[in-house]
Scaffold this motif. Sequence first.
Motif, PDB file in Angstrom:
ATOM      1  N   ARG A 133      -3.307   0.669 -12.259  1.00  0.00           N
ATOM      2  CA  ARG A 133      -1.965   1.139 -11.943  1.00  0.00           C
ATOM      3  C   ARG A 133      -1.446   2.016 -13.083  1.00  0.00           C
ATOM      4  O   ARG A 133      -1.675   1.734 -14.257  1.00  0.00           O
TER       5      ARG A 133
ATOM      6  N   ALA B 136       6.278   8.595  -5.938  1.00  0.00           N
ATOM      7  CA  ALA B 136       6.828   8.032  -7.172  1.00  0.00           C
ATOM      8  C   ALA B 136       6.989   9.070  -8.274  1.00  0.00           C
ATOM      9  O   ALA B 136       7.553   8.771  -9.324  1.00  0.00           O
TER      10      ALA B 136
ATOM     11  N   GLN C  60      -1.522   6.281  -4.418  1.00  0.00           N
ATOM     12  CA  GLN C  60      -0.472   5.268  -4.433  1.00  0.00           C
ATOM     13  C   GLN C  60      -0.768   4.236  -3.367  1.00  0.00           C
ATOM     14  O   GLN C  60      -1.404   4.537  -2.348  1.00  0.00           O
TER      15      GLN C  60
ATOM     16  N   ASN D 227       3.377   2.434  -5.326  1.00  0.00           N
ATOM     17  CA  ASN D 227       3.005   2.319  -6.728  1.00  0.00           C
ATOM     18  C   ASN D 227       1.806   3.214  -7.023  1.00  0.00           C
ATOM     19  O   ASN D 227       0.777   3.120  -6.346  1.00  0.00           O
TER      20      ASN D 227
ATOM     21  N   TRP E 104       3.124   0.310  -1.228  1.00  0.00           N
ATOM     22  CA  TRP E 104       4.481   0.155  -1.756  1.00  0.00           C
ATOM     23  C   TRP E 104       4.922   1.371  -2.569  1.00  0.00           C
ATOM     24  O   TRP E 104       6.011   1.380  -3.128  1.00  0.00           O
TER      25      TRP E 104
END
Length: 425
Positions: free
Chosen positions: A234, A119, A222, A227, A225
């Motif tokens: 998070r 990400a 992470q 994230n 997914w």
Amino acid sequence: MRSDRSDAPQVTVAGGGIAGVEAALAVAAELGDDARVSLVSPDPDLTIRALTVDEPFRPRPAERHELEPLLAPAGVALVRDSVTRIAGDGSVELGHDRRLHPDHVIVCVGARGTHALTAARTFWGGAGELRIDQMLRRARAGERRGLGLIVPEGTTWPLPIYEIALLARRRARELGGADVPITIYTPEDAALAIFGPVPSAAVAELLGAAGIGLVTGVRVGQDSWGNPFAGRHRIMERALISLPRLAGPNMPDLPSDRDGFTRVDEWGRVVGSERVWAAGDGTDADVKQGGIAAQAADAAAHNVAADLVSGLEPRRPTRVLRGRLFGADESLFLLRDLDRPDDPGQASSDPLWWPPQKVGAEHLAEALTRQTWRGERLGAGEELGSALSHEWHGTPLTSPWVRSSVASTESGPVSDPDEPSTRRT
């Protein structure tokens, strides 16, 4: 000294980074004409990677220095090729089916960077995939505002993320986005804790004055997914930049730890080998930093010389950590002796070592300084030796021309005249 070097011992250095160039120059300084020294690198240039942190913020590239002019005055031959294998007996396999048979080898091939988070954009050194203006504009838009800067868990060198944070704050203000939240997430116990409590407090104060958040002691990862999270929470920032996670070079036939870093003993000799030495980020040393790598290279070079010359005693590498933090209105010099656990460290806006370069490497610093300053900074009749006649990494010189040079560096790392430049564009 020998007049005919054909029967002199051969020493080959693998790798054209800071540790490799430092090792080659140090061997040449130790042995002179009593050895034939070569450096193998596929790249004709040395890039001062510590200065590449500024590239995403300015159009100018980091300093690159041609290797051959740096090495030739010391009698070091440049071999333009890549090293594919180093056997335990010291033989070196190159590309194009070539093989060298030196008496000693110093391996300085460095570490490999790997993505830490899908990400996040990864800072590899240089502009790379960072489009900082675009990222700052993204960080201002929508509900999930902010720029998150991540030091991944595992082996890495954290200082660049602090420089990126300070430089990003400056750039955000230039773009009219002074309110962009910027936060550093790091597994460190405190800001640049490796430098000790005094520098750490100074860095924390600098971040606070710039309005940069700091979350310490967190493992950043992470979920399935993709994230990102820090600890149990998070990460919500819209734009993310991460340092790479480092892995070793996994050199064939050389002993490595589970992460691929070459195993060396306390003297810098590759474990299980008599003729192969290693230094730099590609080894299993616990600190991956250019100045520490250069000190390990100096020790390896001296110990190679001790193997070849009677009367020389081997020595262990020193571990004096020197860091020059860019990004604020003026540089912050950070210093700590890692071999003294009780050393609280030092922090100052004035230079704490000489020359006050970004990366401290004794022989490389002298070579760069001689290359750039000869005929450019010396007054009529002034000798280069007298201008540089000062103990390496001692108290900085106080002459006006040195002080003016140091002061002029505060506009930013790319224009740093104390990192002598033969810039190639």
